[in-house]
Design a protein around this motif. Structure first.
Motif: not given
Length: 108
Positions: A16-17, A19-20, A23-24, A66, A70, A74, A77-78, A81
């Motif tokens: 998940l991280l 993918r985050w 994207e960045k 970032q 930050e 993330a 949060e991942c 999740q």
């Protein structure tokens, strides 16, 4: 000792991280998938398991702005999740860790 359930959550968190981060970094499609999968698989390689440093290095090289905070947010949060996506046993170590992470994310 890390249980198989914990490893599963860490692997999922890293994916998940990834993918985050992809994207960045402006990655899409197969390139983003490959980046996320590489981070997920790095959980099993002791010399490459520091995903924070990997992402920090990649962001710096690409000029992605970032902060460390930050990135760590993330990561947290991942992990939350991932914990919600993976079944857990009541009272396992990640159960407590998720509660602590959630409290830390909510702090003003």
């Amino acid at each position: 000792m890390t249980s198989a359930t914990d490893w599963g959550r860490i692997t999922l968190r890293n994916g998940l991280l990834g993918r985050w981060a992809a994207e960045k970094l402006g990655m899409t499609g197969a390139e983003a998938d490959a980046y996320a999968n590489a981070l997920a698989n790095d959980a099993f390689e002791p010399e490459r398991s520091d995903v924070f440093s990997k992402i920090r290095k990649d962001f710096d090289a690409a000029g992605v702005s970032q902060s460390d905070e930050e990135i760590r947010r993330a990561m947290n949060e991942c992990m939350i999740q991932a914990g919600n996506l993976k079944p857990r046993r009541r009272g396992d170590s990640l159960d407590s860790a998720a509660a602590v992470l959630a409290r830390n994310l909510i702090k003003p």
